[in-house]
Enzyme design. Structure first.
Site, mmCIF file in Angstrom:
data_model
loop_
_atom_site.group_PDB
_atom_site.id
_atom_site.type_symbol
_atom_site.label_atom_id
_atom_site.label_comp_id
_atom_site.label_asym_id
_atom_site.label_seq_id
_atom_site.Cartn_x
_atom_site.Cartn_y
_atom_site.Cartn_z
ATOM 1 N N GLY A 40 0.787 -1.243 0.000
ATOM 2 C CA GLY A 40 0.000 0.000 0.000
ATOM 3 C C GLY A 40 0.811 1.280 0.000
ATOM 4 O O GLY A 40 0.374 2.293 -0.532
ATOM 5 N N ASP A 62 0.053 3.672 3.887
ATOM 6 C CA ASP A 62 -0.969 4.375 3.126
ATOM 7 C C ASP A 62 -2.039 4.956 4.038
ATOM 8 O O ASP A 62 -2.447 6.095 3.875
ATOM 9 C CB ASP A 62 -1.586 3.439 2.058
ATOM 10 N N ASP A 104 -5.852 2.875 10.297
ATOM 11 C CA ASP A 104 -7.244 2.530 10.618
ATOM 12 C C ASP A 104 -7.301 2.075 12.082
ATOM 13 O O ASP A 104 -7.338 2.898 12.988
ATOM 14 C CB ASP A 104 -7.715 1.452 9.626
ATOM 15 N N LYS A 164 -7.865 7.500 9.275
ATOM 16 C CA LYS A 164 -9.312 7.282 9.390
ATOM 17 C C LYS A 164 -9.825 7.807 10.719
ATOM 18 O O LYS A 164 -9.215 7.557 11.761
ATOM 19 C CB LYS A 164 -9.643 5.792 9.296
ATOM 20 N N PHE A 203 -14.327 2.489 3.249
ATOM 21 C CA PHE A 203 -13.234 1.801 2.568
ATOM 22 C C PHE A 203 -12.846 2.567 1.309
ATOM 23 O O PHE A 203 -13.676 2.803 0.438
ATOM 24 C CB PHE A 203 -13.648 0.369 2.222
ATOM 25 N N VAL A 204 -11.588 2.953 1.222
ATOM 26 C CA VAL A 204 -11.133 3.762 0.089
ATOM 27 C C VAL A 204 -10.092 2.998 -0.741
ATOM 28 O O VAL A 204 -9.416 2.107 -0.229
ATOM 29 C CB VAL A 204 -10.539 5.105 0.567
ATOM 30 N N ASP A 211 -5.618 -0.781 -2.180
ATOM 31 C CA ASP A 211 -6.248 -1.773 -3.055
ATOM 32 C C ASP A 211 -7.598 -2.231 -2.549
ATOM 33 O O ASP A 211 -7.935 -2.082 -1.376
ATOM 34 C CB ASP A 211 -5.356 -3.015 -3.160
ATOM 35 N N ARG A 229 -4.599 -0.201 -7.136
ATOM 36 C CA ARG A 229 -3.448 0.525 -6.591
ATOM 37 C C ARG A 229 -2.924 1.560 -7.578
ATOM 38 O O ARG A 229 -2.325 2.552 -7.194
ATOM 39 C CB ARG A 229 -2.313 -0.452 -6.258
HETATM 40 P P1 5GP Z 1 -4.842 -0.935 10.502
HETATM 41 O O1 5GP Z 1 -3.840 -2.004 10.844
HETATM 42 O O2 5GP Z 1 -4.483 0.441 11.045
HETATM 43 O O3 5GP Z 1 -6.241 -1.336 10.838
HETATM 44 O O4 5GP Z 1 -4.905 -0.799 8.959
HETATM 45 C C1 5GP Z 1 -3.846 -0.520 8.257
HETATM 46 C C2 5GP Z 1 -3.828 -1.285 6.953
HETATM 47 O O5 5GP Z 1 -5.124 -1.713 6.542
HETATM 48 C C3 5GP Z 1 -3.336 -0.359 5.909
HETATM 49 O O6 5GP Z 1 -1.980 -0.619 5.677
HETATM 50 C C4 5GP Z 1 -4.148 -0.707 4.705
HETATM 51 O O7 5GP Z 1 -3.432 -1.658 3.946
HETATM 52 C C5 5GP Z 1 -5.372 -1.379 5.209
HETATM 53 N N1 5GP Z 1 -6.538 -0.470 5.155
HETATM 54 C C6 5GP Z 1 -7.158 0.149 6.189
HETATM 55 N N2 5GP Z 1 -8.193 0.888 5.764
HETATM 56 C C7 5GP Z 1 -8.233 0.743 4.418
HETATM 57 C C8 5GP Z 1 -9.084 1.275 3.391
HETATM 58 O O8 5GP Z 1 -10.026 2.056 3.598
HETATM 59 N N3 5GP Z 1 -8.810 0.889 2.129
HETATM 60 C C9 5GP Z 1 -7.785 0.041 1.818
HETATM 61 N N4 5GP Z 1 -7.625 -0.259 0.553
HETATM 62 N N5 5GP Z 1 -6.970 -0.474 2.758
HETATM 63 C C10 5GP Z 1 -7.201 -0.125 4.039
HETATM 64 MG MG MG Z 2 -1.367 -1.835 4.108
#
Ligand code: 5GP
Ligand code: MG
Length: 194
Positions: free
Chosen positions: A55, A111, A114, A143, A164-165, A171, A177
């Site tokens: 990402g 990227d 979340d 987010k 979700f973006v 992706d 991507r």
């Molecule tokens: P976290 O571990 O903070 O929950 O999420 C981080 C990872 O989840 C990011 O590196 C990304 O790859 C994926 N991710 C989180 N939210 C999104 C989203 O809205 N869209 C996409 N494509 N990937 C996300």
């Molecule tokens: Mg990621």
């Protein structure tokens, strides 16, 4: 002159229900972020930027050209989504090797932030196992959610709502991507829900 890339004539762009950030908006924000990081790390000589694959690829490529300091770059590959649109909470390191970060000032790029599981797991491992001088984090998107992990990025580009973006490195199921913009997919392009 070429037509703007964010016109509605490209097939992939047509998959977007809503455009959130144009290519020009992203680039303009990266100039500001690069200036901020350049100012903060100006007096240090040991910067290493580590991007989280896949990402963070585009983000890294564009951001490092806006940071006007000597630096090394590296990457790390982890998995958390396993194909769906919900973070699994379990971070799998895809390689045994960790980057060589001894006596380096490290900025980890991703990227999007979340739940925080990914950045939390990676920054902790780097601190515990790599002997860096410092570890900070930088994400393009943050987010607006109550995070499972108490972590915020030291640098971020834009805030986004809890949806979700895709695009600009992000992706859905491995695709999108290469879309230069960031946006929300039309529902018909989700093949399954996690
Ligand atoms: P976290 O571990 O903070 O929950 O999420 C981080 C990872 O989840 C990011 O590196 C990304 O790859 C994926 N991710 C989180 N939210 C999104 C989203 O809205 N869209 C996409 N494509 N990937 C996300
Ligand atoms: Mg990621």
């Amino acid at each position: 002159m070429d037509a703007p890339r964010n016109d509605a004539t490209r097939p992939l762009y047509d998959h977007l229900e809503r455009l959130l950030f144009t290519e020009a908006e992203i680039k303009a924000r990266l100039v500001e972020m690069g200036a901020q990081i350049t100012a903060e790390y100006e007096d240090r000589r040991q910067l290493t930027i580590v991007t989280i694959l896949q990402g963070g690829m585009l983000f890294m490529a564009d951001l490092i050209r806006e940071i006007h300091l000597p630096m090394k770059v590296d990457s790390i590959s982890v998995s958390s989504y396993h194909g769906g649109t919900e973070s699994s909470g379990t971070i799998t390191f895809n390689e045994n090797r960790l980057p060589d970060l001894k006596d380096r000032h490290v900025i980890v790029l991703d990227d999007i932030l979340d739940t925080g599981h990914t950045l939390h797991a990676i920054t902790n491992r780097f601190r515990d196992e790599c002997n860096p001088l410092s570890v900070k984090s930088c994400v393009l998107l943050s987010k607006k959610v109550d995070r499972a992990e108490k972590i915020e990025a030291d640098f971020y580009g834009f805030e986004v709502e809890n949806e979700f973006v895709v695009g600009y490195g992000l992706d859905y199921n491995g695709e999108y991507r290469n879309l230069p913009e960031i946006g929300v997919l039309k529902p018909e392009f989700y093949t399954h829900e996690a």
